[in-house]
Design a protein around this motif. Structure first.
Motif, mmCIF file in Angstrom:
data_model
loop_
_atom_site.group_PDB
_atom_site.id
_atom_site.type_symbol
_atom_site.label_atom_id
_atom_site.label_comp_id
_atom_site.label_asym_id
_atom_site.label_seq_id
_atom_site.Cartn_x
_atom_site.Cartn_y
_atom_site.Cartn_z
ATOM 1 N N LEU A 50 0.822 -1.216 0.000
ATOM 2 C CA LEU A 50 0.000 0.000 0.000
ATOM 3 C C LEU A 50 0.856 1.265 0.000
ATOM 4 O O LEU A 50 0.461 2.286 -0.578
ATOM 5 C CB LEU A 50 -0.971 -0.002 1.175
ATOM 6 N N MET A 51 2.024 1.207 0.607
ATOM 7 C CA MET A 51 2.928 2.361 0.544
ATOM 8 C C MET A 51 3.419 2.554 -0.890
ATOM 9 O O MET A 51 3.488 3.677 -1.382
ATOM 10 C CB MET A 51 4.101 2.169 1.508
ATOM 11 N N PHE A 52 3.753 1.458 -1.571
ATOM 12 C CA PHE A 52 4.160 1.534 -2.978
ATOM 13 C C PHE A 52 3.057 2.181 -3.803
ATOM 14 O O PHE A 52 3.299 3.071 -4.612
ATOM 15 C CB PHE A 52 4.470 0.133 -3.513
ATOM 16 N N LEU A 53 1.841 1.732 -3.578
ATOM 17 C CA LEU A 53 0.699 2.234 -4.338
ATOM 18 C C LEU A 53 0.479 3.727 -4.118
ATOM 19 O O LEU A 53 0.080 4.435 -5.037
ATOM 20 C CB LEU A 53 -0.560 1.458 -3.944
ATOM 21 N N THR A 54 0.747 4.207 -2.913
ATOM 22 C CA THR A 54 0.452 5.609 -2.590
ATOM 23 C C THR A 54 1.679 6.511 -2.595
ATOM 24 O O THR A 54 1.588 7.674 -2.226
ATOM 25 C CB THR A 54 -0.245 5.706 -1.208
ATOM 26 N N ASP A 61 -5.554 12.057 -1.737
ATOM 27 C CA ASP A 61 -5.539 10.822 -2.528
ATOM 28 C C ASP A 61 -5.323 9.591 -1.653
ATOM 29 O O ASP A 61 -5.915 8.542 -1.884
ATOM 30 C CB ASP A 61 -4.463 10.884 -3.613
ATOM 31 N N VAL A 62 -4.469 9.714 -0.644
ATOM 32 C CA VAL A 62 -4.224 8.598 0.270
ATOM 33 C C VAL A 62 -5.494 8.289 1.056
ATOM 34 O O VAL A 62 -5.893 7.125 1.182
ATOM 35 C CB VAL A 62 -3.041 8.888 1.218
ATOM 36 N N VAL A 63 -6.149 9.328 1.557
ATOM 37 C CA VAL A 63 -7.404 9.135 2.297
ATOM 38 C C VAL A 63 -8.441 8.463 1.399
ATOM 39 O O VAL A 63 -9.134 7.530 1.817
ATOM 40 C CB VAL A 63 -7.929 10.477 2.857
ATOM 41 N N ALA A 64 -8.539 8.901 0.153
ATOM 42 C CA ALA A 64 -9.507 8.309 -0.775
ATOM 43 C C ALA A 64 -9.175 6.847 -1.059
ATOM 44 O O ALA A 64 -10.070 5.988 -1.051
ATOM 45 C CB ALA A 64 -9.541 9.108 -2.082
ATOM 46 N N GLU A 65 -7.909 6.543 -1.296
ATOM 47 C CA GLU A 65 -7.502 5.165 -1.593
ATOM 48 C C GLU A 65 -7.763 4.251 -0.399
ATOM 49 O O GLU A 65 -8.319 3.168 -0.540
ATOM 50 C CB GLU A 65 -6.019 5.110 -1.976
ATOM 51 N N LEU A 66 -7.372 4.687 0.771
ATOM 52 C CA LEU A 66 -7.529 3.857 1.969
ATOM 53 C C LEU A 66 -8.978 3.805 2.436
ATOM 54 O O LEU A 66 -9.358 2.880 3.164
ATOM 55 C CB LEU A 66 -6.633 4.369 3.100
ATOM 56 N N GLU A 110 1.739 5.885 8.831
ATOM 57 C CA GLU A 110 0.811 5.672 9.947
ATOM 58 C C GLU A 110 -0.622 5.517 9.451
ATOM 59 O O GLU A 110 -1.381 4.702 9.984
ATOM 60 C CB GLU A 110 0.925 6.803 10.970
ATOM 61 N N MET A 111 -1.005 6.279 8.416
ATOM 62 C CA MET A 111 -2.333 6.134 7.822
ATOM 63 C C MET A 111 -2.502 4.735 7.227
ATOM 64 O O MET A 111 -3.529 4.082 7.430
ATOM 65 C CB MET A 111 -2.551 7.200 6.737
ATOM 66 N N VAL A 112 -1.487 4.281 6.506
ATOM 67 C CA VAL A 112 -1.533 2.959 5.878
ATOM 68 C C VAL A 112 -1.578 1.880 6.954
ATOM 69 O O VAL A 112 -2.385 0.946 6.877
ATOM 70 C CB VAL A 112 -0.330 2.766 4.922
ATOM 71 N N ARG A 113 -0.736 2.000 7.978
ATOM 72 C CA ARG A 113 -0.711 0.988 9.038
ATOM 73 C C ARG A 113 -2.054 0.890 9.754
ATOM 74 O O ARG A 113 -2.479 -0.214 10.111
ATOM 75 C CB ARG A 113 0.406 1.277 10.028
ATOM 76 N N ALA A 114 -2.703 2.016 9.954
ATOM 77 C CA ALA A 114 -4.017 1.986 10.605
ATOM 78 C C ALA A 114 -5.014 1.198 9.764
ATOM 79 O O ALA A 114 -5.777 0.364 10.289
ATOM 80 C CB ALA A 114 -4.522 3.410 10.847
#
Length: 139
Positions: A50-54, A61-66, A110-114
């Motif tokens: 997910l880090m690669f993707l974002t 954009d990160v908020v929208a993807e996650l 931290e957003m991705v890990r959550a």
């Protein structure tokens, strides 16, 4: 002639998800077989995907993807892992160790890990307790 891109079906922790196998996108060659395999992945593998993707994405954009539906995010993880392959996934996982505290990438991590914790388990706890390949001296 318009090409149709077929999706494939995968399973993540019992959740059936669909994704586009990257090598088949707009590919008009005949499919002659299917591969089926179970690939073991860690919390850090999912986080790295997910880090690669974002990478390079804005906060919005990160908020929208996650924030997409759970199975859509699971499908994205499968598609990303398939697309980048094991070697690149390993590189991306090591790249997590290079993130500077206080940076946008640290915030994004931290957003991705959550989100990964919600879908796959306690990523933040695991990240602090399990040594990364770099910390363990592996290359």
């Amino acid at each position: 002639m318009a090409l149709k891109t077929p999706k494939t079906v995968g399973s993540v922790d019992g959740h059936r998800v669909q994704f586009i196998p990257t090598h088949r996108q707009d590919n008009d060659t005949n499919v002659v077989t299917s591969l089926v395999m179970a690939i073991p992945v860690s919390i850090e593998d999912v986080t790295a995907a997910l880090m690669f993707l974002t990478w390079g994405a804005s906060a919005a954009d990160v908020v929208a993807e996650l924030g997409r539906p759970d199975d859509a995010v699971r499908g994205t993880v499968m598609e990303t892992m398939f697309c980048i392959g094991g070697d690149e996934l390993s590189s991306q996982r090591m790249r997590l160790d290079e993130i500077e505290p206080g940076s946008w990438d640290a915030t994004r991590l931290e957003m991705v890990r959550a989100r990964v914790s919600e879908l796959f388990g306690p990523a933040a706890v695991l990240a602090d307790s399990v040594p990364s390949p770099r910390a363990a001296g592996e290359r």
